[in-house]
Motif scaffolding. Sequence first.
Motif, PDB file in Angstrom:
ATOM      1  N   ALA A 126      27.618  39.122  42.373  1.00  0.00           N
ATOM      2  CA  ALA A 126      27.962  37.758  42.695  1.00  0.00           C
ATOM      3  C   ALA A 126      29.418  37.742  42.127  1.00  0.00           C
ATOM      4  O   ALA A 126      29.961  36.574  42.493  1.00  0.00           O
ATOM      5  CB  ALA A 126      27.139  36.651  41.748  1.00  0.00           C
ATOM      6  N   LEU A 127      30.143  38.630  41.616  1.00  0.00           N
ATOM      7  CA  LEU A 127      31.621  38.719  41.026  1.00  0.00           C
ATOM      8  C   LEU A 127      32.478  39.094  42.136  1.00  0.00           C
ATOM      9  O   LEU A 127      32.383  40.393  42.639  1.00  0.00           O
ATOM     10  CB  LEU A 127      31.658  39.424  39.933  1.00  0.00           C
ATOM     11  N   ALA A 128      33.382  38.280  42.645  1.00  0.00           N
ATOM     12  CA  ALA A 128      33.927  38.578  44.007  1.00  0.00           C
ATOM     13  C   ALA A 128      35.335  39.572  43.773  1.00  0.00           C
ATOM     14  O   ALA A 128      35.614  40.408  44.772  1.00  0.00           O
ATOM     15  CB  ALA A 128      34.532  37.293  44.606  1.00  0.00           C
ATOM     16  N   SER A 129      35.793  39.733  42.645  1.00  0.00           N
ATOM     17  CA  SER A 129      37.075  40.604  42.480  1.00  0.00           C
ATOM     18  C   SER A 129      37.010  41.138  40.890  1.00  0.00           C
ATOM     19  O   SER A 129      36.380  40.525  40.180  1.00  0.00           O
ATOM     20  CB  SER A 129      38.185  39.788  42.737  1.00  0.00           C
ATOM     21  N   ALA A 130      37.875  42.108  40.704  1.00  0.00           N
ATOM     22  CA  ALA A 130      37.994  42.343  39.355  1.00  0.00           C
ATOM     23  C   ALA A 130      38.590  41.335  38.456  1.00  0.00           C
ATOM     24  O   ALA A 130      38.354  41.416  37.278  1.00  0.00           O
ATOM     25  CB  ALA A 130      38.831  43.911  39.233  1.00  0.00           C
ATOM     26  N   GLU A 131      39.624  40.431  38.966  1.00  0.00           N
ATOM     27  CA  GLU A 131      40.149  39.631  38.094  1.00  0.00           C
ATOM     28  C   GLU A 131      38.957  38.694  37.703  1.00  0.00           C
ATOM     29  O   GLU A 131      38.868  37.962  36.587  1.00  0.00           O
ATOM     30  CB  GLU A 131      41.127  38.987  38.993  1.00  0.00           C
ATOM     31  N   VAL A 132      38.225  38.120  38.702  1.00  0.00           N
ATOM     32  CA  VAL A 132      37.143  37.119  38.464  1.00  0.00           C
ATOM     33  C   VAL A 132      36.197  37.805  37.448  1.00  0.00           C
ATOM     34  O   VAL A 132      35.875  37.057  36.282  1.00  0.00           O
ATOM     35  CB  VAL A 132      36.483  36.656  39.581  1.00  0.00           C
ATOM     36  N   ALA A 133      35.906  39.022  37.445  1.00  0.00           N
ATOM     37  CA  ALA A 133      35.027  39.774  36.521  1.00  0.00           C
ATOM     38  C   ALA A 133      35.460  39.803  35.109  1.00  0.00           C
ATOM     39  O   ALA A 133      34.955  39.450  34.280  1.00  0.00           O
ATOM     40  CB  ALA A 133      34.647  41.166  37.069  1.00  0.00           C
ATOM     41  N   ARG A 134      36.800  40.144  35.089  1.00  0.00           N
ATOM     42  CA  ARG A 134      37.707  40.195  33.769  1.00  0.00           C
ATOM     43  C   ARG A 134      37.493  38.852  33.134  1.00  0.00           C
ATOM     44  O   ARG A 134      37.159  38.772  31.734  1.00  0.00           O
ATOM     45  CB  ARG A 134      39.076  40.621  34.005  1.00  0.00           C
TER      46      ARG A 134
END
Length: 241
Positions: A126-134
Amino acid sequence: MQIIPVLDLMKGQVVRAVRGQRSDYQPIVSGLCAGSDPVTVARALVDYVRAETLYVADLDALTGGAVQVAVIRDLLAALPRVRLWLDAGFADAAAFGRLRAELGAGLDDASGESTARVVPVFASEALASAEVARTSLADKAGAILSLDRRGGELMDPAGCWADESLWPERVIVMTLDRVGSFDGPDLATLRDCARRAPRAMLIGAGGIRDEADLRLAEQAGAAAWLTASALHDRRLAPRAD
């Protein structure tokens, strides 16, 4: 080995998850209780293994629908001393914040301490990008990351599997094609995650058949296991207080 019972919710009832094929899930038929009412099934699971934590997968939300807020409220009211790990397809930390605000009061531990009773599980699918995940996983002690894979394919647009710096203190190793399958746990993947993040609490999911599998999983690095079918079918013994 800590057993964390799992409640898979779809359209207001508990279903039996099998190999991650969500469109095929059917209402649960359990050896622990009658029916598929969420509160009834949750109580039976928690009592069977004396659990203080219940993993709740909101399949409506995970497939693009709304979070089943009324069901979550009912579970919180019925199980005042149980913490919910909630996987509801949170796209980011703000999505969980909105849900927490909607749930309102009653989210603190029954003892009066500030320990959150609803803990967000951020699924790698469900996490779209590394930035969103971080950003979503910045609370290393509070957030939980579920590393999802099915059929050997990583469900991971953000690249969480490859970047241990994103991993919080608790990480679920979720092999969806083994969920409800009784094919045995994915020990190789578990060992790899334990090698890469030796300080993380690893929670396995999928494939548990019996007590022997739990022992093997513990030896491979799991501190806990998410379990549903093996409990409903009484393949695992009840736990004492």
